[in-house]
Design a protein around this motif. Structure first.
Motif, PDB file in Angstrom:
ATOM      1  N   VAL A  84       0.868  -1.176   0.000  1.00  0.00           N
ATOM      2  CA  VAL A  84       0.000   0.000   0.000  1.00  0.00           C
ATOM      3  C   VAL A  84       0.905   1.227   0.000  1.00  0.00           C
ATOM      4  O   VAL A  84       1.723   1.403   0.911  1.00  0.00           O
ATOM      5  CB  VAL A  84      -0.919   0.012   1.238  1.00  0.00           C
ATOM      6  N   VAL A  85       0.768   2.056  -1.033  1.00  0.00           N
ATOM      7  CA  VAL A  85       1.577   3.269  -1.147  1.00  0.00           C
ATOM      8  C   VAL A  85       0.735   4.451  -0.698  1.00  0.00           C
ATOM      9  O   VAL A  85      -0.256   4.804  -1.355  1.00  0.00           O
ATOM     10  CB  VAL A  85       2.072   3.482  -2.590  1.00  0.00           C
ATOM     11  N   VAL A  86       1.096   5.047   0.421  1.00  0.00           N
ATOM     12  CA  VAL A  86       0.370   6.199   0.955  1.00  0.00           C
ATOM     13  C   VAL A  86       0.944   7.456   0.329  1.00  0.00           C
ATOM     14  O   VAL A  86       2.152   7.713   0.414  1.00  0.00           O
ATOM     15  CB  VAL A  86       0.479   6.251   2.487  1.00  0.00           C
ATOM     16  N   VAL A  94      -1.407   7.586   6.663  1.00  0.00           N
ATOM     17  CA  VAL A  94      -0.638   6.368   6.903  1.00  0.00           C
ATOM     18  C   VAL A  94      -1.105   5.662   8.172  1.00  0.00           C
ATOM     19  O   VAL A  94      -1.002   4.429   8.295  1.00  0.00           O
ATOM     20  CB  VAL A  94       0.878   6.692   6.959  1.00  0.00           C
ATOM     21  N   VAL A  95      -1.668   6.401   9.109  1.00  0.00           N
ATOM     22  CA  VAL A  95      -2.222   5.781  10.322  1.00  0.00           C
ATOM     23  C   VAL A  95      -3.418   4.909   9.953  1.00  0.00           C
ATOM     24  O   VAL A  95      -3.546   3.754  10.401  1.00  0.00           O
ATOM     25  CB  VAL A  95      -2.617   6.855  11.354  1.00  0.00           C
ATOM     26  N   LEU A  96      -4.309   5.461   9.119  1.00  0.00           N
ATOM     27  CA  LEU A  96      -5.466   4.678   8.666  1.00  0.00           C
ATOM     28  C   LEU A  96      -5.015   3.475   7.840  1.00  0.00           C
ATOM     29  O   LEU A  96      -5.564   2.371   7.982  1.00  0.00           O
ATOM     30  CB  LEU A  96      -6.408   5.560   7.852  1.00  0.00           C
ATOM     31  N   ALA A  97      -4.029   3.664   6.975  1.00  0.00           N
ATOM     32  CA  ALA A  97      -3.526   2.548   6.156  1.00  0.00           C
ATOM     33  C   ALA A  97      -3.004   1.423   7.040  1.00  0.00           C
ATOM     34  O   ALA A  97      -3.253   0.233   6.768  1.00  0.00           O
ATOM     35  CB  ALA A  97      -2.425   3.040   5.225  1.00  0.00           C
ATOM     36  N   ARG A  98      -2.307   1.791   8.099  1.00  0.00           N
ATOM     37  CA  ARG A  98      -1.775   0.777   9.006  1.00  0.00           C
ATOM     38  C   ARG A  98      -2.901  -0.010   9.670  1.00  0.00           C
ATOM     39  O   ARG A  98      -2.806  -1.226   9.865  1.00  0.00           O
ATOM     40  CB  ARG A  98      -0.910   1.460  10.061  1.00  0.00           C
ATOM     41  N   LEU A  99      -4.003   0.686   9.999  1.00  0.00           N
ATOM     42  CA  LEU A  99      -5.140   0.025  10.645  1.00  0.00           C
ATOM     43  C   LEU A  99      -5.909  -0.862   9.668  1.00  0.00           C
ATOM     44  O   LEU A  99      -6.337  -1.961  10.031  1.00  0.00           O
ATOM     45  CB  LEU A  99      -6.083   1.073  11.250  1.00  0.00           C
ATOM     46  N   LEU A 100      -6.079  -0.398   8.431  1.00  0.00           N
ATOM     47  CA  LEU A 100      -6.858  -1.150   7.452  1.00  0.00           C
ATOM     48  C   LEU A 100      -6.076  -2.298   6.833  1.00  0.00           C
ATOM     49  O   LEU A 100      -6.670  -3.295   6.395  1.00  0.00           O
ATOM     50  CB  LEU A 100      -7.350  -0.213   6.344  1.00  0.00           C
ATOM     51  N   PHE A 101      -4.760  -2.171   6.775  1.00  0.00           N
ATOM     52  CA  PHE A 101      -3.917  -3.183   6.130  1.00  0.00           C
ATOM     53  C   PHE A 101      -2.801  -3.605   7.100  1.00  0.00           C
ATOM     54  O   PHE A 101      -1.619  -3.369   6.846  1.00  0.00           O
ATOM     55  CB  PHE A 101      -3.327  -2.635   4.839  1.00  0.00           C
ATOM     56  N   VAL A 106       3.393  -1.252   4.130  1.00  0.00           N
ATOM     57  CA  VAL A 106       2.887   0.112   3.961  1.00  0.00           C
ATOM     58  C   VAL A 106       4.066   1.024   3.595  1.00  0.00           C
ATOM     59  O   VAL A 106       5.039   1.118   4.349  1.00  0.00           O
ATOM     60  CB  VAL A 106       2.191   0.616   5.233  1.00  0.00           C
ATOM     61  N   VAL A 107       3.955   1.656   2.443  1.00  0.00           N
ATOM     62  CA  VAL A 107       4.990   2.552   1.931  1.00  0.00           C
ATOM     63  C   VAL A 107       4.490   3.980   2.073  1.00  0.00           C
ATOM     64  O   VAL A 107       3.448   4.340   1.510  1.00  0.00           O
ATOM     65  CB  VAL A 107       5.302   2.262   0.449  1.00  0.00           C
ATOM     66  N   LEU A 108       5.199   4.797   2.808  1.00  0.00           N
ATOM     67  CA  LEU A 108       4.843   6.209   2.946  1.00  0.00           C
ATOM     68  C   LEU A 108       5.715   7.040   2.021  1.00  0.00           C
ATOM     69  O   LEU A 108       6.944   7.036   2.144  1.00  0.00           O
ATOM     70  CB  LEU A 108       5.038   6.679   4.389  1.00  0.00           C
ATOM     71  N   ASP A 109       5.085   7.728   1.084  1.00  0.00           N
ATOM     72  CA  ASP A 109       5.832   8.657   0.233  1.00  0.00           C
ATOM     73  C   ASP A 109       6.000   9.959   1.009  1.00  0.00           C
ATOM     74  O   ASP A 109       5.332  10.955   0.754  1.00  0.00           O
ATOM     75  CB  ASP A 109       5.077   8.883  -1.072  1.00  0.00           C
ATOM     76  N   LEU A 110       6.887   9.929   1.987  1.00  0.00           N
ATOM     77  CA  LEU A 110       7.100  11.082   2.864  1.00  0.00           C
ATOM     78  C   LEU A 110       7.661  12.260   2.083  1.00  0.00           C
ATOM     79  O   LEU A 110       7.233  13.400   2.241  1.00  0.00           O
ATOM     80  CB  LEU A 110       8.048  10.685   4.007  1.00  0.00           C
ATOM     81  N   LEU A 111       8.651  11.992   1.267  1.00  0.00           N
ATOM     82  CA  LEU A 111       9.319  12.973   0.416  1.00  0.00           C
ATOM     83  C   LEU A 111      10.064  14.015   1.238  1.00  0.00           C
ATOM     84  O   LEU A 111      11.278  14.131   1.191  1.00  0.00           O
ATOM     85  CB  LEU A 111       8.317  13.640  -0.538  1.00  0.00           C
ATOM     86  N   ASP A 144       6.342   0.816   6.880  1.00  0.00           N
ATOM     87  CA  ASP A 144       7.395  -0.184   6.722  1.00  0.00           C
ATOM     88  C   ASP A 144       8.518   0.335   5.828  1.00  0.00           C
ATOM     89  O   ASP A 144       9.676  -0.030   5.998  1.00  0.00           O
ATOM     90  CB  ASP A 144       6.822  -1.457   6.101  1.00  0.00           C
ATOM     91  N   VAL A 145       8.150   1.178   4.869  1.00  0.00           N
ATOM     92  CA  VAL A 145       9.104   1.772   3.929  1.00  0.00           C
ATOM     93  C   VAL A 145       8.791   3.259   3.845  1.00  0.00           C
ATOM     94  O   VAL A 145       7.620   3.647   3.746  1.00  0.00           O
ATOM     95  CB  VAL A 145       8.998   1.131   2.525  1.00  0.00           C
ATOM     96  N   VAL A 146       9.829   4.086   3.874  1.00  0.00           N
ATOM     97  CA  VAL A 146       9.658   5.538   3.827  1.00  0.00           C
ATOM     98  C   VAL A 146      10.454   6.081   2.635  1.00  0.00           C
ATOM     99  O   VAL A 146      11.680   5.918   2.575  1.00  0.00           O
ATOM    100  CB  VAL A 146      10.141   6.199   5.136  1.00  0.00           C
TER     101      VAL A 146
END
Length: 368
Positions: A84-86, A94-101, A106-111, A144-146
């Motif tokens: 899942v790429v946030v 990303v908090v919701l993504a962590r809860l749903l998946f 979970v990949v956060l495109d923090l940039l 998991d990945v930033v």
């Protein structure tokens, strides 16, 4: 692989996440986008976080979008994504993504970091800035990945967070790429120069303003188009001179028109700030300008040197005279302009396509 794009990201305002997801498609992955754009700019988000009487607007809209995103999960038809790429500005998403998946990568495109962005835009050390720092740390913890865009941003992760970090260039959307490199040969008329942006401090737009005044005083054969608005716009126009004949100002250009406008130019300007965030980024416009087949003129900073090498004209950060000298020299040497345009396009075609950006992310999706 099944990749789910997830969050409240906005492809038009912030193309980075779209580039990553399009790249996965180009690599042959199945991509499903669960996207409900929030509709607030970066500046509006930062302002609302620091003003309780405005923050309710952010919270209310975020809750509504999250309810929609939770329902959108049904579009996966019970399948579990491989990742899942946030999307960018997804510190809350990303908090919701962590809860749903909970069992998915979970990949956060923090940039870039929220606290760093706020500091660049003039927020002094305060409870507001500390809150944004806490938000940065929470977002990273849920991932998991930033993804970050430069080595300079990667080292802003804490030592325990760095194992999650992946440096991935911003790249350019396919729509920005000229179909072929600029043709060889001469060129007539003034040197056509483009700058576009939000006039935030990292862009160093006042440096451009001072350079425009110098170019006008020297009678340079250039025609400059300035697009956008923001906190440094008024100062930039003041420094350029109210009656500068070399400059045309536009408050806004539609996103789908901007690549067309860029392909009509000889030069695309990057950023020129000499402090803070301006020394840590390689901006969208550098990648996009190169893809459009423009010669890129930007500041000589470590991240931009790594991204562009000798395929751009780099000047000292914060140095208006150096910028004016560089543009004046290009106006007088059109053969060099065409060489730089072709080299910039070739580098973009090789390094900045969406598939190349996604290929840099892919190994992190399968690591232990």
């Amino acid at each position: 692989m099944l990749i789910a794009g997830f969050g409240t990201y906005d492809r038009d305002r912030h193309p980075r996440t779209g580039i990553v997801l399009d790249g996965f498609r180009d690599l042959g992955d199945e991509v499903v986008e669960l996207d409900r754009p929030l509709g607030f700019s970066t500046a509006e988000r930062v302002e609302m976080l620091g003003k309780p009487w405005l923050a309710h607007r952010l919270a209310t809209r975020l809750v509504r979008r999250w309810a929609q995103l939770t329902g959108d999960r049904l579009r996966l038809r019970g399948r579990r994504p491989d990742a899942v790429v946030v999307g960018y500005l997804g510190h809350f998403d990303v908090v919701l993504a962590r809860l749903l998946f909970p069992r998915t990568t979970v990949v956060l495109d923090l940039l870039i970091f929220a606290a760093d962005t706020a500091s660049d835009r003039g927020v002094r050390p305060s409870a507001k800035l500390r809150l944004l720092g806490v938000l940065d740390r929470l977002a990273v913890r849920c991932s998991d990945v930033v993804l970050v865009d430069t080595q300079e941003h990667a080292v802003m992760l804490t030592p325990t967070e760095r194992r999650k970090g992946v440096v991935v260039p911003v790249g350019a959307p396919d729509a920005w790429f000229a179909p072929e490199p600029p043709p060889a040969g001469g060129a007539d008329g003034p040197l056509r120069v483009l700058f576009y942006g939000l006039f935030t401090p990292l862009q160093g737009a006042p440096v451009i303003g001072r350079a425009l005044a110098l170019l006008a005083a020297r009678g340079a054969d250039v025609q400059v188009t300035m697009v956008g608005g923001g906190q440094d716009l008024e100062r930039t126009r003041e420094l350029a001179g109210p009656d500068n004949p070399l400059v045309t100002w536009h408050e806004w250009v539609e996103p789908d028109r901007l690549p067309v406008l860029a392909r009509e130019q000889d030069v695309c300007l990057g950023i020129f700030a000499d402090s803070g965030k301006g020394l840590r980024v390689t901006p969208n416009k550098v990648y996009q300008g190169a893809a459009a087949g423009c010669a890129v003129v930007t500041s000589r900073t470590p991240p931009q040197e790594r991204a562009l090498g000798d395929d751009a004209l780099l000047v000292a950060p914060g140095d208006a005279d150096a910028l004016a000298e560089a543009l004046g020299s290009l106006a007088a040497d059109r053969a060099r302009v065409l060489e730089l345009r072709r080299r910039a396009w070739a580098r973009a075609d090789r390094d900045f396509r969406p598939a190349r950006v996604a290929a840099a992310v892919r190994p992190a999706l399968t690591r232990p």
